[in-house]
Design an enzyme around this catalytic site. Structure first.
Site, PDB file in Angstrom:
ATOM      1  N   LYS A   1       4.298   1.330   2.951  1.00 38.17           N
ATOM      2  CA  LYS A   1       3.501   0.821   1.825  1.00 38.17           C
ATOM      3  C   LYS A   1       3.315  -0.677   1.938  1.00 38.17           C
ATOM      4  O   LYS A   1       4.148  -1.379   2.483  1.00 38.17           O
ATOM      5  CB  LYS A   1       4.222   1.120   0.503  1.00 38.17           C
ATOM      6  CG  LYS A   1       4.178   2.581   0.131  1.00 38.17           C
ATOM      7  CD  LYS A   1       4.489   2.757  -1.354  1.00 38.17           C
ATOM      8  CE  LYS A   1       4.880   4.198  -1.627  1.00 38.17           C
ATOM      9  NZ  LYS A   1       6.340   4.392  -1.672  1.00 38.17           N
ATOM     10  N   GLY A   2       2.212  -1.161   1.396  1.00 36.34           N
ATOM     11  CA  GLY A   2       2.017  -2.611   1.321  1.00 36.34           C
ATOM     12  C   GLY A   2       1.245  -3.183   2.478  1.00 36.34           C
ATOM     13  O   GLY A   2       1.078  -4.375   2.594  1.00 36.34           O
ATOM     14  N   CYS A   3       0.751  -2.325   3.381  1.00 43.39           N
ATOM     15  CA  CYS A   3      -0.102  -2.824   4.444  1.00 43.39           C
ATOM     16  C   CYS A   3      -1.541  -2.471   4.101  1.00 43.39           C
ATOM     17  O   CYS A   3      -1.817  -1.390   3.607  1.00 43.39           O
ATOM     18  CB  CYS A   3       0.264  -2.163   5.771  1.00 43.39           C
ATOM     19  SG  CYS A   3       1.978  -2.418   6.236  1.00 43.39           S
ATOM     20  N   GLN A   4      -2.484  -3.389   4.394  1.00 44.42           N
ATOM     21  CA  GLN A   4      -3.889  -3.057   4.139  1.00 44.42           C
ATOM     22  C   GLN A   4      -4.369  -2.038   5.158  1.00 44.42           C
ATOM     23  O   GLN A   4      -5.113  -1.129   4.842  1.00 44.42           O
ATOM     24  CB  GLN A   4      -4.762  -4.322   4.189  1.00 44.42           C
ATOM     25  CG  GLN A   4      -6.221  -4.002   3.877  1.00 44.42           C
ATOM     26  CD  GLN A   4      -6.994  -5.231   3.435  1.00 44.42           C
ATOM     27  OE1 GLN A   4      -6.487  -6.093   2.740  1.00 44.42           O
ATOM     28  NE2 GLN A   4      -8.267  -5.298   3.806  1.00 44.42           N
ATOM     29  N   SER A   5      -3.887  -2.175   6.398  1.00 45.61           N
ATOM     30  CA  SER A   5      -4.154  -1.139   7.389  1.00 45.61           C
ATOM     31  C   SER A   5      -2.980  -0.154   7.348  1.00 45.61           C
ATOM     32  O   SER A   5      -1.953  -0.423   6.756  1.00 45.61           O
ATOM     33  CB  SER A   5      -4.289  -1.767   8.767  1.00 45.61           C
ATOM     34  OG  SER A   5      -3.250  -2.696   8.978  1.00 45.61           O
TER      35      SER A   5
END
Ligand SMILES: Cc1ncc(COP(=O)(O)O)c(C=O)c1O
Ligand SMILES: Cc1ncc(COP(=O)(O)O)c(C=O)c1O
Lengths: 415, 148, 415, 148
Positions: free
Chosen positions: B49-53
């Protein structure tokens, strides 16, 4: 050197204009900045900054009801800005111009007030498949609250609305249509005159999200005969935290107020509150006085250049950008509308937009990547996002050349 | 190499690169060499979680050491994941849990990555540490179990 | 020369401070300005203006989601301001700080969301008899919407809340209490700790309107254990159009969102929208980025001087003002609370406040006249309005002397 | 005196005053001399809208001329009302309806009064002109009536 197309309308001296924008003189990672994220927010000309400072150093004071000199000056400047904006969009009266925090604020205001005043269970609200989240979520919330339904005008693969389907959706249940003038993710300019005409034939009011329109083309609310129109100040060279809601007087008079508080009431007792007249009815609390005044300056700046001249210049930029980008191997435009304004969205091969954006940034080129707050558009095209380059009056052909070269370099690294 | 040595080597590798485009070249290259995750692990519960990709991370215990495999739909992200894997893979849960991580700041990644990307990097770091702590706790309780 | 009382805490160099405020150097009608309308809005120190300009000339860009350098810088500065403000009011987490347009906006947010999430027909909302319209009308609107009832904590002739009556009003029907920390029309500092303690004993949350508190006294939300607290940036030396809503994380997580749009959602489809985490859930649309950042600077400015020092200084000003004004023949204070902060309201004989205000203005003295957006207070005292002088960190004893002399001159003309 | 002459006299009176405090002295003085409205006319329908202070205005026809009496709860407002009454009282509806009013600007009142006060002044002006037009219309229709 790239080929520069014939510049048919050189009514605009872009080099002179660029000098008006202090931030454009900045360097990023040692490179002169190429700012192509104008659909997110534009840079501000020096006159706008001067207005802010002039306000705070000369006349800062709370507006309305004030007996003293500063309050008088601040009120005059604030109301004068309302007049400037009214004349810019050709509103019948300044009172039809409500200052807001931005497009999102304006749409929420109308969604709430319209919902409260006009919507019954079973009613329908129409929006389009290419709306910004700000023109979806407020209507979803209102529909949920009122037991109404949000229906969607679909679009095709080019990113154009299916007007036959739109006509088919127009039933007696439809109480309001909220549609974007120009799509922020695709650049599509929608046939809003046709939409408004068909809606009005059935007495349905129309709200136009003009967040991507007013800075790019002449907008005349009387000629459009639009019922509500909203835009953001920060996207038309004005300060952040400012925006405008235009509404026809009949409508604004008829709708219940949105926020409660100082200025929006005539008299208050604990038993009963009587609301104030327009525009105050919809401006509760101390407004963003400096912002509203500086937005007036921004609009005057646009008027001085001439919004028709801006449109002519930007049309050439868009045409040139499409033409140059086309020559990049593996590029795929997201949205290919006949009538496009202000922005170009694309992908290159299967490169993640985010990777491309990061490598452009390191070359001093600011573009935006992602879903552009229009996830349903991304879902429609089955993509996680796009790379979007968006233009302003100060954008040059060289900016686009740098973009194209930057993409080529990034692509060579990423593949 | 210890986790510390791995970090120092990375820092030294990057220190020879003049500008950020070169550093990115290197990151992308490392991404291409990343031991790929088995497709069956590319499931939502392996997503970080927390990655744009999107980033998938899988952990396995081999001979008392944790081995990471990973993938991402974005190439630069993959390179960053690869840095993480290089530093952490092949160490015991205890070593990982107790390690002090400084290479991200030292290379300048936290300042120069876009904020969502560097948030993603921190999420990854957190996730790896969590795995390690979980494995460590499990092995402790098993140990305690046999001693009972 | 008037007698100046012993200045017990000279921890504050007012002459130096005044130099920080460009507008205080202005003349009005040829006279050096005496600005005593600080409860309406304060003047801004140069550092706040510098921050605005620095923002626009160096890092202006839309926040969040942006891949490029400017967006990163703008986001950092914006989120850093949230941290500054969180630490100023001692919030547990920056996420508990929501940027708003002002106090009015913050109260409307909570009234709406709380109403939607927590209020059933027959429930009761408590407010006090000395609220600003902004802390009455939103609750009236919400109560009307939800079939709830707004009840009022009464006050006495001194302008102090009747705490016995407050206790008697605390039934199980009461779902929230909205009360002002400091009255803008009377200057009363309310016993908010007592109110909160009694409310919490019954599990009732409390919203404090701190619009007239944060700039005058230390406010620690954890020590107060308050559930919601709102204030305006423009009243604490920050830009217009800015404000803060503090809410306990549990509460903000629990309440439904207010406005819909960009940033406040995690994912949007036309079928279903998933809301974002705090603080974004309550910050729809592009925020007032420059304003929020400059508000951080304003708060730091206050912190540098020390809010305790400001409090000590202003307490002396208020004491001196009351003492000097008392000597004016025919003066009658409206509100005589034991604990007073920031403002003094009064009338002289039967002179219309408006006449007094106009003649003070022509002597370069800016005060406010009228109902101060607190009509129920005026109704209570059976007066059309008051003359209010309100103070700030840069107010001097000389300002008060000029006020007193100005009143005397005006009164001699008006009678 | 004609309405024009009345205005010119007021303008000349004010032109001798050096500063705004003196002008206010004069306005207040005029207010004190204002022919007071009969208390029975101090009713809501004699109130003029748009003033922050309360202004009552009463109109009577005497020998074909309009006579105004007025009052206000604020002394300065009363002085301003008095200016109006001085200019307009004792003229025929036709003269009033057709008069061009320039003394407010010439004295500088529109620039120097607080905006609500000068709005109030304009409301008063509008109200007086409305009265005049209404009387004029009435007398016209009566004339027409007899001629029928
Ligand atoms: C006590 C109080 N509450 C609320 C407000 C409203 O603040 P704003 O107009 O900044 O929204 C004010 C300011 O006038 C106030 O003094
Ligand atoms: C079409 C459109 N609508 C709405 C918005 C929201 O504007 P704001 O964030 O200024 O409220 C935007 C800007 O991102 C937009 O492009």
């Amino acid at each position: 050197m790239q080929h520069v197309p014939d510049i048919t309308v050189p009514a605009l001296d872009v080099e002179k204009i660029r000098k008006d924008f202090p931030l454009l003189q900045e360097k990023v990672y040692g490179q002169p900045l190429v700012y192509l994220d104008n659909a997110a927010t534009t840079q501000k000309p020096q006159v706008v900054l001067d207005t802010l400072i002039e306000y705070y150093t000369r006349i800062n004071s709370n507006v309305h009801r004030g007996v003293h000199h500063l309050s008088q000056e601040a009120t005059n400047a604030y109301e004068n800005s309302r007049k400037i904006i009214a004349s810019f969009i050709n509103a019948r009266k300044p009172e039809e111009v409500i200052f807001t925090k931005g497009t999102t604020d304006g749409i929420n205001l109308i969604a709430y007030s319209f919902g409260r005043g006009e919507i019954k269970p079973g009613d329908v609200v129409l929006a389009s498949a290419m709306e910004h989240h700000s023109n979806i979520v407020p209507w979803q919330m209102m529909c949920e609250d009122r037991g109404a339904e949000l229906k969607i005008i679909p679009m095709d693969e080019k990113g154009e609305l299916l007007m036959d389907e739109f006509s088919a959706l127009l039933t007696d249940k439809v109480k309001i249509i909220a549609v974007t003038y120009v799509s922020n993710s695709l650049g599509t300019v929608n046939p809003v005159r046709d939409i408004i005409a068909q809606a009005h034939a059935r007495n349905i009011p129309v709200l136009l999200d003009a967040a991507q329109a007013v800075q790019h083309m002449p907008v005349d609310v009387q000629e459009l005969d639009v019922d509500f129109l909203v835009f953001s100040g920060h996207k038309i060279y004005g300060p952040t935290g400012t925006g405008v809601l235009y509404g026809k007087e009949e409508w604004l008079d008829r709708l219940p107020p949105y926020q409660g508080g100082g200025d929006m009431i005539k008299t208050v007792t604990f038993a009963k509150t009587i609301y104030n007249v327009l525009p105050y009815k919809f401006e509760a609390g101390t407004p963003d006085i400096s912002g509203a005044i500086a937005l007036g300056t921004a609009v005057q700046y646009v008027q001085q250049i001439g919004v028709e001249n801006i449109q002519a210049w930007e049309e050439q930029l868009v045409e040139y950008a499409v033409q140059q980008l086309q020559q990049i191997e593996g590029i795929r435009f997201i949205g290919n509308p006949r009538h496009r304004s202000g922005a170009v969205s694309f992908l290159v091969y299967d490169i993640h937009p985010y990777d491309l954006g990061e490598l452009l940034d390191k070359q001093g080129i600011a573009i935006r990547t992602g879903h552009h707050c229009a996830e349903p558009v991304m879902d429609f095209f089955c993509i996680p996002g796009t790379v979007r380059a968006s233009f302003a009056v100060y954008t040059t052909f060289e900016d686009i050349d740098r973009l194209v070269a930057g993409i080529k370099k990034a692509v060579s690294m990423l593949r | 190499m210890t986790i510390k040595e791995q970090q120092d080597e990375l820092i030294s590798d990057f220190s020879f690169m003049e500008n950020w485009m070169d550093k990115y070249e290197h990151i992308i290259q490392l991404g291409k060499e990343l031991p790929l995750i088995d497709d069956k692990y590319k499931t939502p519960d392996h997503l970080i979680k927390g990655c744009q990709s999107q980033v998938w991370l899988h952990t396995e215990m081999q001979d008392g050491k944790l081995v990471f495999t990973a993938d991402s739909d974005a190439v630069i992200t993959k390179g960053l994941v690869s840095l993480m894997v290089t530093v952490f893979s092949g160490h015991t849960p205890k070593e990982i849990a107790e390690s002090e991580i400084y290479f991200i700041d030292a290379i300048g990644l936290s300042n120069h990555l876009s904020p969502t990307r560097s948030n993603g990097l921190l999420s990854m770091l957190k996730q790896i540490k969590l795995y390690a702590v979980a494995y460590e706790a499990k092995s402790q309780s098993q140990k305690n179990g046999t001693e009972l």
